[in-house]
Design an enzyme around this catalytic site. Structure first.
Site, PDB file in Angstrom:
ATOM      1  N   TYR A 150       2.696  10.025  -7.157  1.00 43.98           N
ATOM      2  CA  TYR A 150       4.013   9.401  -7.322  1.00 43.98           C
ATOM      3  C   TYR A 150       4.916  10.383  -8.053  1.00 43.98           C
ATOM      4  O   TYR A 150       4.550  10.901  -9.111  1.00 43.98           O
ATOM      5  CB  TYR A 150       3.857   8.116  -8.140  1.00 43.98           C
ATOM      6  CG  TYR A 150       5.140   7.369  -8.401  1.00 43.98           C
ATOM      7  CD1 TYR A 150       5.787   6.667  -7.377  1.00 43.98           C
ATOM      8  CD2 TYR A 150       5.708   7.347  -9.676  1.00 43.98           C
ATOM      9  CE1 TYR A 150       6.953   5.966  -7.627  1.00 43.98           C
ATOM     10  CE2 TYR A 150       6.878   6.645  -9.927  1.00 43.98           C
ATOM     11  CZ  TYR A 150       7.492   5.951  -8.902  1.00 43.98           C
ATOM     12  OH  TYR A 150       8.656   5.257  -9.150  1.00 43.98           O
ATOM     13  N   ASP A 245       3.923  18.339 -11.031  1.00 45.60           N
ATOM     14  CA  ASP A 245       4.610  17.204 -11.650  1.00 45.60           C
ATOM     15  C   ASP A 245       3.765  16.822 -12.867  1.00 45.60           C
ATOM     16  O   ASP A 245       2.740  16.158 -12.750  1.00 45.60           O
ATOM     17  CB  ASP A 245       4.703  16.049 -10.643  1.00 45.60           C
ATOM     18  CG  ASP A 245       5.321  14.802 -11.257  1.00 45.60           C
ATOM     19  OD1 ASP A 245       5.409  14.730 -12.496  1.00 45.60           O
ATOM     20  OD2 ASP A 245       5.689  13.896 -10.499  1.00 45.60           O
ATOM     21  N   LYS A 273       8.364  11.531 -20.044  1.00 48.98           N
ATOM     22  CA  LYS A 273       7.504  10.760 -20.955  1.00 48.98           C
ATOM     23  C   LYS A 273       7.384  11.378 -22.356  1.00 48.98           C
ATOM     24  O   LYS A 273       8.260  11.168 -23.178  1.00 48.98           O
ATOM     25  CB  LYS A 273       6.139  10.523 -20.298  1.00 48.98           C
ATOM     26  CG  LYS A 273       6.279   9.725 -18.967  1.00 48.98           C
ATOM     27  CD  LYS A 273       4.977   9.212 -18.468  1.00 48.98           C
ATOM     28  CE  LYS A 273       5.040   8.630 -17.067  1.00 48.98           C
ATOM     29  NZ  LYS A 273       5.613   7.287 -16.968  1.00 48.98           N
TER      30      LYS A 273
HETATM   31  N1  HOZ Z   1       5.715   6.225 -13.765  1.00 44.87           N
HETATM   32  C1  HOZ Z   1       5.170   5.166 -14.544  1.00 44.87           C
HETATM   33  C2  HOZ Z   1       3.722   4.993 -14.294  1.00 44.87           C
HETATM   34  N2  HOZ Z   1       3.349   5.025 -12.976  1.00 44.87           N
HETATM   35  C3  HOZ Z   1       5.720   3.876 -14.323  1.00 44.87           C
HETATM   36  C4  HOZ Z   1       6.916   3.512 -14.947  1.00 44.87           C
HETATM   37  C5  HOZ Z   1       7.457   2.493 -14.071  1.00 44.87           C
HETATM   38  O1  HOZ Z   1       7.435   2.682 -12.838  1.00 44.87           O
HETATM   39  O2  HOZ Z   1       7.892   1.499 -14.619  1.00 44.87           O
END
Ligand code: HOZ
Length: 433
Positions: A150, A245, A273
């Site tokens: 993702y 990433d 993050k």
């Molecule tokens: N990228 C974060 C964990 N997969 C998720 C944050 C979100 O989509 O709320």
């Protein structure tokens, strides 16, 4: 069945019922909803250290850590003090500040691939921008990504995506034109042969390969030995760029991220993050010759009103300072290993097929014999069992990500006692599954 415990969530339920009339699904981001694990999401009131309290006064040991940023523990007093001081000077300048220089230097010093950096507001923004940069630099349009990885919710990446898309079992999203994703090629994670074939089928057309060097958005899936090296060689051979990433892994699995940990230097990197210390930040950076294409130094346009925001820079600087202390990553590794080994041992003793592991402060558990090398393997995990496990842990004061397809996160604030309490809850739950 997991025994139902008395978890009073009356206020949570009231608030979430109201939220559903106000916001789609009642949430500001889909993965927060409890769609795949059942029940209603818990509504929270405050966080501190390793803990999170809901609006009904229940306290949980938190392994979500606001999806990664809280590596020093929530509301670390030094971060909060620094933020108070920064707040006195205002919330946004929309103009250069020395704080950007400080955080940029820290990132450049830490992350092997980064010679220059651009700050943005989220991991999604960082990945969107890095793709434009890959295309601008190479003059090629195609991109290789991996199934279950993702890279935020931008159109070009919503192909076989992980995180909430995997959690909700959604097909590729409506509203994303085919023309936008026609240049997105996918391969199974850890499958070098598949990547090689894509390069051969698309000669001189592939701008680059982007991946989570340790997947956290399809559950926790480490790269196999030789995979990152193989990608480095293939991209070089084909004149394409390699992009890590590291939104999840950056400053989490090592101070310099996966690239430091595994000794493979990509051309470009995305971050988010941890570098925002709990405030909204993303960043992309890499080789100076590539980053020099970004406007206003070069022609590739990308901008942002709140980018480099002084509060976010302050929280990021303080968080990285805390992480620089001697022994940080040993401590994170030791505590997370205790948790991960303990969970696997309990699963074994209670007769559940399970696999998983950890790297530093990132971990995962699948209810399948495994091994899990890619998203297809991850999907074999028993989701119904995971849902019951999740509920049972919640009822015993342990907050796990409400999805089988999300990695778990520990922090410097988690104590041995927290881990022991978590494992004893896990033993009770797994014994009754
Ligand atoms: N990228 C974060 C964990 N997969 C998720 C944050 C979100 O989509 O709320």
């Amino acid at each position: 069945m997991v025994s139902t415990r008395n978890l009073n969530t009356t206020k949570s339920e009231e608030i979430f019922t109201a939220a559903q009339k106000l916001m789609p699904g009642g949430v500001s981001s889909p993965v927060r909803a409890f769609k795949s694990v059942g029940g209603q999401p818990i509504v929270f009131d405050r966080v501190n250290g390793a803990y999170i309290w809901d609006v009904d006064g229940n306290k949980y040991i938190d392994y979500v850590g606001t999806w990664g940023p809280a590596i020093c523990g929530h509301a670390h007093p030094e971060v909060i003090t620094a933020l108070h001081e920064a707040l006195e000077k205002g919330t946004s300048f929309g103009a250069p500040s020395v704080l950007e220089n400080v955080l940029a230097e820290m990132v450049i010093d830490a992350v092997p691939s980064i010679e220059m950096v651009r700050f943005v507001n989220s991991g999604t923004e960082a990945c969107m921008a890095v793709l434009r940069l890959m295309r601008a630099f190479t003059g090629r349009d195609k991109l290789i990504k991996f199934e279950g990885c993702y890279h935020g919710h931008a159109d070009m990446f919503l192909v076989k995506a992980g995180s909430g898309v995997a959690t909700l079992g959604l097909p590729d999203s409506p509203g994303v034109p085919k023309s936008t994703t026609s240049n997105t090629l996918t391969a199974p994670f850890n499958d070098l042969e598949a990547v090689k074939a894509l390069f051969e089928e698309n000669p001189d057309q592939i701008a680059g390969v982007i991946l989570e060097p340790v997947v956290g958005n399809a559950g926790f899936i480490p790269s196999d030995a030789g995979f990152l090296e193989g990608l480095r060689m293939l991209t070089q051979e084909h004149g394409a760029l390699l992009v890590f990433d590291e939104v999840m892994t950056g400053f989490r699995i090592a101070y310099g991220g996966a690239q430091e940990k595994f000794g493979i230097t990509p051309d470009l990197t995305t971050l988010g993050k941890v570098i925002g210390g709990g405030l909204p930040v993303g960043a992309y950076g890499g080789r100076r010759d590539i980053m020099s294409m970004v406007a206003p130094a070069g022609p590739m346009y990308q901008a942002g009103t709140l980018s480099g925001n002084p509060l976010a820079m302050t929280a990021g600087i303080k968080t990285l300072e805390l992480l620089q202390k001697q022994g940080t990553y040993d401590r994170l590794n030791q505590i997370t290993k205790k948790l991960s080994d303990g969970l696997l041992q309990i699963a074994k003793e209670t007769g559940h097929a399970a696999c998983g592991g950890q790297i530093s402060a990132m971990f995962g558990l699948f209810f399948t014999q495994g091994p899990v090398h890619n998203y297809e393997d991850a999907k074999k995990s028993d989701q119904s069992k995971f849902s019951r496990f999740h509920r049972g842990m919640l009822e015993r004061g342990v907050y796990l990500a409400p999805s089988q397809f999300e990695a778990g996160f520990t922090s410097l604030a988690h104590t041995e006692e927290d881990i022991e309490r978590t494992l004893s809850a896990a033993r009770e739950v797994m014994s009754s599954l």
